[in-house]
Design a protein around this motif. Sequence first.
Motif, PDB file in Angstrom:
ATOM      1  N   GLN A  51      -4.511  -3.741  -5.088  1.00  0.00           N
ATOM      2  CA  GLN A  51      -5.418  -4.463  -4.198  1.00  0.00           C
ATOM      3  C   GLN A  51      -5.564  -5.912  -4.621  1.00  0.00           C
ATOM      4  O   GLN A  51      -5.619  -6.826  -3.794  1.00  0.00           O
ATOM      5  CB  GLN A  51      -6.778  -3.767  -4.172  1.00  0.00           C
ATOM      6  CG  GLN A  51      -6.709  -2.506  -3.339  1.00  0.00           C
ATOM      7  CD  GLN A  51      -7.985  -1.712  -3.403  1.00  0.00           C
ATOM      8  OE1 GLN A  51      -9.068  -2.263  -3.549  1.00  0.00           O
ATOM      9  NE2 GLN A  51      -7.853  -0.407  -3.309  1.00  0.00           N
ATOM     10  N   GLU A 110      -2.442  -7.688  -3.438  1.00  0.00           N
ATOM     11  CA  GLU A 110      -2.464  -7.974  -1.998  1.00  0.00           C
ATOM     12  C   GLU A 110      -3.322  -9.192  -1.700  1.00  0.00           C
ATOM     13  O   GLU A 110      -2.959 -10.034  -0.883  1.00  0.00           O
ATOM     14  CB  GLU A 110      -3.017  -6.763  -1.237  1.00  0.00           C
ATOM     15  CG  GLU A 110      -1.977  -5.757  -0.871  1.00  0.00           C
ATOM     16  CD  GLU A 110      -2.589  -4.662  -0.037  1.00  0.00           C
ATOM     17  OE1 GLU A 110      -2.770  -4.866   1.154  1.00  0.00           O
ATOM     18  OE2 GLU A 110      -2.921  -3.607  -0.612  1.00  0.00           O
ATOM     19  N   ARG A 111      -4.488  -9.276  -2.360  1.00  0.00           N
ATOM     20  CA  ARG A 111      -5.356 -10.435  -2.116  1.00  0.00           C
ATOM     21  C   ARG A 111      -4.660 -11.704  -2.564  1.00  0.00           C
ATOM     22  O   ARG A 111      -4.728 -12.744  -1.932  1.00  0.00           O
ATOM     23  CB  ARG A 111      -6.680 -10.271  -2.883  1.00  0.00           C
ATOM     24  CG  ARG A 111      -7.672  -9.380  -2.181  1.00  0.00           C
ATOM     25  CD  ARG A 111      -9.053  -9.575  -2.774  1.00  0.00           C
ATOM     26  NE  ARG A 111      -9.099  -9.301  -4.204  1.00  0.00           N
ATOM     27  CZ  ARG A 111      -9.278  -8.096  -4.718  1.00  0.00           C
ATOM     28  NH1 ARG A 111      -9.415  -7.062  -3.926  1.00  0.00           N
ATOM     29  NH2 ARG A 111      -9.312  -7.920  -6.017  1.00  0.00           N
ATOM     30  N   SER A 115      -4.072   1.475  -8.465  1.00  0.00           N
ATOM     31  CA  SER A 115      -4.629   1.157  -7.150  1.00  0.00           C
ATOM     32  C   SER A 115      -5.387  -0.170  -7.167  1.00  0.00           C
ATOM     33  O   SER A 115      -5.232  -1.002  -6.266  1.00  0.00           O
ATOM     34  CB  SER A 115      -5.535   2.315  -6.726  1.00  0.00           C
ATOM     35  OG  SER A 115      -6.525   1.863  -5.865  1.00  0.00           O
ATOM     36  N   GLN A 116      -6.188  -0.401  -8.216  1.00  0.00           N
ATOM     37  CA  GLN A 116      -6.924  -1.662  -8.313  1.00  0.00           C
ATOM     38  C   GLN A 116      -5.965  -2.838  -8.432  1.00  0.00           C
ATOM     39  O   GLN A 116      -6.146  -3.879  -7.823  1.00  0.00           O
ATOM     40  CB  GLN A 116      -7.856  -1.643  -9.530  1.00  0.00           C
ATOM     41  CG  GLN A 116      -9.057  -0.766  -9.341  1.00  0.00           C
ATOM     42  CD  GLN A 116      -9.913  -1.237  -8.177  1.00  0.00           C
ATOM     43  OE1 GLN A 116     -10.334  -2.374  -8.111  1.00  0.00           O
ATOM     44  NE2 GLN A 116     -10.137  -0.349  -7.217  1.00  0.00           N
ATOM     45  N   PRO A 174       0.819  -1.224   0.000  1.00  0.00           N
ATOM     46  CA  PRO A 174       0.000   0.000   0.000  1.00  0.00           C
ATOM     47  C   PRO A 174       0.848   1.268   0.000  1.00  0.00           C
ATOM     48  O   PRO A 174       0.549   2.220  -0.726  1.00  0.00           O
ATOM     49  CB  PRO A 174      -0.807  -0.107   1.297  1.00  0.00           C
ATOM     50  CG  PRO A 174      -0.790  -1.536   1.652  1.00  0.00           C
ATOM     51  CD  PRO A 174       0.500  -2.089   1.148  1.00  0.00           C
TER      52      PRO A 174
END
Lengths: 431, 255
Positions: free
Chosen positions: A420, A423-424, A416-417, A355
């Motif tokens: 994320q 990260e998942r 940004s998408q 992040p």
Amino acid sequence: MSDRSSHTVAFVRETVIPQSAPPITEAGVVKWMRDNLFSTPFYSLLTIAALFAIYWLLSGVIPWLWNGVWTGSSLAECRENLNGATGGCFAVLTERWHQLIFGISYPSEEYWRPTLAFVLLFVAAAPVLFINLPRNLLIVTLLYPFVAFWLIWGGSILSPIVALVGFGVGYFVYSRYVARSFAAAAAGGLVAAIIVWNIGGYISAAGSDILALEPVASRQLGGFMINMMLGVVCVSLSLPLGIALALGRQSHMPVVKMICVVFIEFIRGVPLITLLFVASVVLAYFFPPETNLDLVLRVIIMITMFSAAYIAEVVRGGLAALPRGQYEAADSLGLDYAQSMRLIILPQALKISIPGIVNVAVGLFKDTTLVSVISMFDLVGMIRGPILASTEWKGVYWELWAFAALLFFVVCYGISQYSQWLERKLQTGHR
Amino acid sequence: MAEQAKSMVSDKVAVSIEGMNKWYGTFHVLRDIDLTVYQGERIVIAGPSGSGKSTLIRCINALEEHQKGKITVDGTVLSSDLKNIDKIRSEVGMCFQHFNLFPHLTILENCTLAPIWVRKTPKKEAEEIAMHFLKKVKIPDQANKYPGQLSGGQQQRVAIARSLCMRPRIMLFDEPTSALDPEMIKEVLDTMVELAQEGMTMLCVTHEMGFARQVADRVIFMDEGQIVEQNEPEEFFNNPKSPRTKLFLSQILGH
């Protein structure tokens, strides 16, 4: 059981009660609205106020978009077409499209080159971004900078090839001697690369017309292309530099540690705009007069250093978040420093830092518009300068700035998408 | 069983520590430690917390640096040379109180990582070795899970398997059962007993006195950074000599 049933009246059900709908106040839209929009009088009031605000906004924006004029060659013509109705003069975007994207002086018959480089960027980035793709595709990624350079700046293909060969020879020398001594191998690799580049300089000068594209000078670059270039180059350079700085700051060697601390603290303590002015004006004084370091290159160096300092601190946070046991476990298995960092520490620390790193990357990408201040004609520079200053399009603020905002938003939201999703994907349950 | 186990101790020295001293800043944590461990010997180190027992075994694989004295591991003198340290660490396995598995790697990858990168074992062979040891600690079916999905006892057994995959000549255990639920302590101790029966040289810091009685060739009692008493387990537990040992034993065996 028998005890309880003895007190109840005997009963046998013979028909099944059919399913029925719940009361209208307890289901579906009505229930949702009661729960979420009108649960108390005060919330109802807020809901109505918010609806009014949305209506007010949309009643302005929708006709502006809907009645927008997409053809025409000047603001006056556009106003005429609108005939008093509300509507945007988007004709400026279509008419100045190439200027917005490529700048003023990029040769128009060569527009396919940056476009192709842009498309290839996705091919080159894919193996880095998506870990599931086959690893051999990384070769494409390694070759991409040289191809992109050739496409955008043009000239003979020999120069990027010489640069590539220099890197290759340098790496070969390095990898042969690294087992014996890291410092000697690094120095040897550097010397070998410099020798190749020097010799190659003569060769590419001699064969300057081999597979030559029309050369384009750096000052001819402009528009959103420059923002993309600076963004991509600086992010991909500052990430490894930032990681190196973060590791250096943790080093047990006092000199290395001190250099890293001073670098990070100094760069973070100075506004980027100052660094850019240094790049455009002051830096020239520090180099011998005959060297003529390209302005774009100088800007790339400055932005890279700037964001590397920030990324270093983000990564340091990630490193500090790892339990000491991870370092000890890696050590106790006999992994050396490079192995334990690469295999154990960094994969975990970088995952924690995603992040923060994305935050820096998005910020960096938007900060590339600051180059307009040192008179480079990036997207913002183009809008502020040549387009708004022209007699045809003086005063078309909303359309142009909304377009600029949209372009940046699309890229930043995409980053940004992606982060994320990453990260998942890297989530391996519990720590 | 104890008799049979003792016959495995050879007269070859595995670890020898001579006059070792260590300071944290000005605090003298380890004082004049002399200890010789023979190959195949199982040593349990006991003592109150803060007595330096963990620090002692962490010095053996150089996780902690000692300032004075000489440590010889498997014939190699421990020096500050990094290559030398890495070599010793690859011969000495270690299990930690908090397991310290790598959470971003699967169980199998945890076990194959060091053989592949340090020993340069081919991946396929490393996986075979890993599965062999995972079978031995009785969790081969968890190989493709991540550490976070396993119970504490399972994680500690994986940690033991991970060390064994490097085919160490000496195993160090730093309170391997202290972070576990009582039910899981047994499964880990069983694994350690099995390892001991195969003749592995072991140094265990532990509070499991039952384990010490059953397995140890020698029990070492430490207090305030010094070795206060060492003896065979029977003698140590039934007939402690030093008053400090008596007090310690009465406290931990008292209830």
